[in-house]
Design a protein around this motif. Structure first.
Motif, PDB file in Angstrom:
ATOM      1  N   PHE A  91     -47.849  63.487  77.518  1.00 15.71           N
ATOM      2  CA  PHE A  91     -46.540  64.125  77.388  1.00 15.71           C
ATOM      3  C   PHE A  91     -45.583  63.022  76.951  1.00 15.71           C
ATOM      4  O   PHE A  91     -45.003  62.308  77.772  1.00 15.71           O
ATOM      5  N   VAL A  92     -45.457  62.871  75.635  1.00 14.63           N
ATOM      6  CA  VAL A  92     -44.799  61.690  75.062  1.00 14.63           C
ATOM      7  C   VAL A  92     -44.043  62.059  73.786  1.00 14.63           C
ATOM      8  O   VAL A  92     -44.085  63.192  73.321  1.00 14.63           O
ATOM      9  N   THR A  93     -43.390  61.064  73.210  1.00 16.59           N
ATOM     10  CA  THR A  93     -42.705  61.243  71.933  1.00 16.59           C
ATOM     11  C   THR A  93     -43.703  61.077  70.789  1.00 16.59           C
ATOM     12  O   THR A  93     -44.843  60.636  70.985  1.00 16.59           O
ATOM     13  N   ALA A 105     -53.540  54.947  68.222  1.00 12.28           N
ATOM     14  CA  ALA A 105     -53.884  53.752  67.441  1.00 12.28           C
ATOM     15  C   ALA A 105     -54.706  52.761  68.268  1.00 12.28           C
ATOM     16  O   ALA A 105     -55.419  51.915  67.709  1.00 12.28           O
ATOM     17  N   LEU A 106     -54.639  52.868  69.583  1.00  9.66           N
ATOM     18  CA  LEU A 106     -55.417  51.987  70.457  1.00  9.66           C
ATOM     19  C   LEU A 106     -56.888  52.393  70.518  1.00  9.66           C
ATOM     20  O   LEU A 106     -57.733  51.619  70.945  1.00  9.66           O
ATOM     21  N   THR A 107     -57.183  53.614  70.084  1.00  6.62           N
ATOM     22  CA  THR A 107     -58.551  54.121  70.175  1.00  6.62           C
ATOM     23  C   THR A 107     -59.289  53.937  68.859  1.00  6.62           C
ATOM     24  O   THR A 107     -58.692  53.664  67.818  1.00  6.62           O
ATOM     25  N   GLN A 108     -60.592  54.104  68.906  1.00 10.58           N
ATOM     26  CA  GLN A 108     -61.421  54.000  67.714  1.00 10.58           C
ATOM     27  C   GLN A 108     -62.082  55.318  67.324  1.00 10.58           C
ATOM     28  O   GLN A 108     -62.536  55.475  66.193  1.00 10.58           O
ATOM     29  N   HIS A 109     -62.128  56.258  68.256  1.00  9.63           N
ATOM     30  CA  HIS A 109     -62.900  57.482  68.013  1.00  9.63           C
ATOM     31  C   HIS A 109     -62.102  58.746  68.334  1.00  9.63           C
ATOM     32  O   HIS A 109     -62.695  59.795  68.595  1.00  9.63           O
ATOM     33  N   CYS A 110     -60.770  58.667  68.299  1.00  8.73           N
ATOM     34  CA  CYS A 110     -59.955  59.803  68.710  1.00  8.73           C
ATOM     35  C   CYS A 110     -58.960  60.242  67.642  1.00  8.73           C
ATOM     36  O   CYS A 110     -58.587  59.475  66.760  1.00  8.73           O
ATOM     37  N   LYS A 111     -58.536  61.485  67.741  1.00  5.19           N
ATOM     38  CA  LYS A 111     -57.443  62.035  66.952  1.00  5.19           C
ATOM     39  C   LYS A 111     -56.604  62.893  67.899  1.00  5.19           C
ATOM     40  O   LYS A 111     -56.952  63.075  69.069  1.00  5.19           O
ATOM     41  N   TYR A 112     -55.496  63.425  67.391  1.00  2.47           N
ATOM     42  CA  TYR A 112     -54.666  64.250  68.269  1.00  2.47           C
ATOM     43  C   TYR A 112     -54.133  65.471  67.541  1.00  2.47           C
ATOM     44  O   TYR A 112     -54.059  65.505  66.310  1.00  2.47           O
ATOM     45  N   THR A 113     -53.781  66.480  68.325  1.00  2.00           N
ATOM     46  CA  THR A 113     -53.074  67.648  67.825  1.00  2.00           C
ATOM     47  C   THR A 113     -51.874  67.878  68.741  1.00  2.00           C
ATOM     48  O   THR A 113     -51.860  67.419  69.886  1.00  2.00           O
ATOM     49  N   GLN A 114     -50.884  68.594  68.253  1.00  2.00           N
ATOM     50  CA  GLN A 114     -49.668  68.855  69.037  1.00  2.00           C
ATOM     51  C   GLN A 114     -49.644  70.316  69.464  1.00  2.00           C
ATOM     52  O   GLN A 114     -49.940  71.213  68.686  1.00  2.00           O
ATOM     53  N   TYR A 174     -49.229  66.684  73.630  1.00  2.81           N
ATOM     54  CA  TYR A 174     -50.307  66.537  72.644  1.00  2.81           C
ATOM     55  C   TYR A 174     -51.670  66.620  73.317  1.00  2.81           C
ATOM     56  O   TYR A 174     -51.794  66.404  74.526  1.00  2.81           O
ATOM     57  N   ASP A 175     -52.693  66.920  72.510  1.00  7.06           N
ATOM     58  CA  ASP A 175     -54.084  66.860  72.951  1.00  7.06           C
ATOM     59  C   ASP A 175     -54.780  65.744  72.190  1.00  7.06           C
ATOM     60  O   ASP A 175     -54.753  65.721  70.957  1.00  7.06           O
TER      61      ASP A 175
END
Length: 259
Positions: free
Chosen positions: A151-153, A162-171, A177-178
């Protein structure tokens, strides 16, 4: 011939003003099942949330694609699961703990959050769902986690992913976000379900409204967006139906001759 239909929940099956299935939609779903069409939930929500909303008590779907395709099952058991890389989970836990960012973690049979703030309250209220229980999120370091919900901006979610290597997100809400695996999403869950039931993709239909429905609506044979859906989702669908509060699902099913 349509053999399987996938339904998003928020903004599709239910709305901000109606947190349960309408009688018209329930009647339509029953008619579809009587015709032998398989019906599936396709949501970013956890099964526990569907229980809380009362959807599971209203109607029994043939299967459930939950956590944006990360955890899929039917009455017999799990069909497909795709947990987030453990190193990525570790990086996220460390970052949100260090910077005191509200973030929930979702396991196959549980969900919990590190802290509650105004962003959490606003987002959960908007989807008619109670606040996640606060727990020690270090448990995410030892259990499989299928979805992480910060729960962020906008800037904070970009920094976090950006800290991850294998993730993406949706809003899914302003400030909510997820985070899911890069090789994940509703379309991956649908693919696994279709393999399980030996159904061809051209024999499928899906209903959605949000950003996390875009890949799903592009993947299935016929993608339908609700009139209340976002512009980006409308742009990729095959048909735009009436809004959720006017039983747009029923209208589309009639348009395509399924009722």
């Amino acid at each position: 011939m349509i053999k399987a239909i996938f339904f998003d929940v928020d903004g599709t099956l239910i709305s901000k003003s109606r947190s349960v299935l309408s009688e018209g939609v329930i009647a339509a779903l029953k008619q579809l099942q009587e015709k032998g069409i398989k019906l599936f939930i396709a949501s970013g929500r956890h099964y526990l949330e569907l229980d809380e909303l009362g959807i599971n008590a209203q109607f029994t779907f043939d299967g459930y694609l939950t956590l944006n395709g990360g955890y899929c099952f039917n009455q017999e058991g799990v069909i497909y699961k795709n947990p987030i890389n453990s190193k990525d989970v570790e990086r996220i836990v460390d970052h949100v703990t260090k910077h005191q960012l509200a973030c929930s973690f979702v396991e196959g049979d549980d969900l919990y959050i590190n802290l509650i703030n105004d962003l959490v309250v606003a987002a959960q209220t908007a989807i008619n769902t109670s606040l996640p229980p606060k727990k020690d999120v270090s448990r995410a370091l030892i259990n499989d986690v299928y979805q992480i919900d910060p729960f962020v901006t906008k800037e904070e979610i970009e920094e976090l992913v950006a800290l991850t290597q294998h993730c993406k997100y949706t809003q899914w809400h302003d400030g909510a976000y997820d985070i899911i695996p890069k090789q994940g999403g509703k379309q991956e869950g649908i693919s696994a379900i279709l393999d399980h039931y030996k159904i061809k993709v051209e024999e499928t239909m899906a209903f959605g409204d949000g950003h996390n429905d875009i890949d799903m609506l592009q993947f299935v044979g016929t993608g339908i967006c609700m009139e209340n859906g976002c512009a980006e989702t409308k742009a990729v669908c095959d048909y735009i139906t009436d809004n959720v509060d006017n039983d747009g699902i029923v209208s589309a099913l009639r348009y395509f001759g399924l009722l």
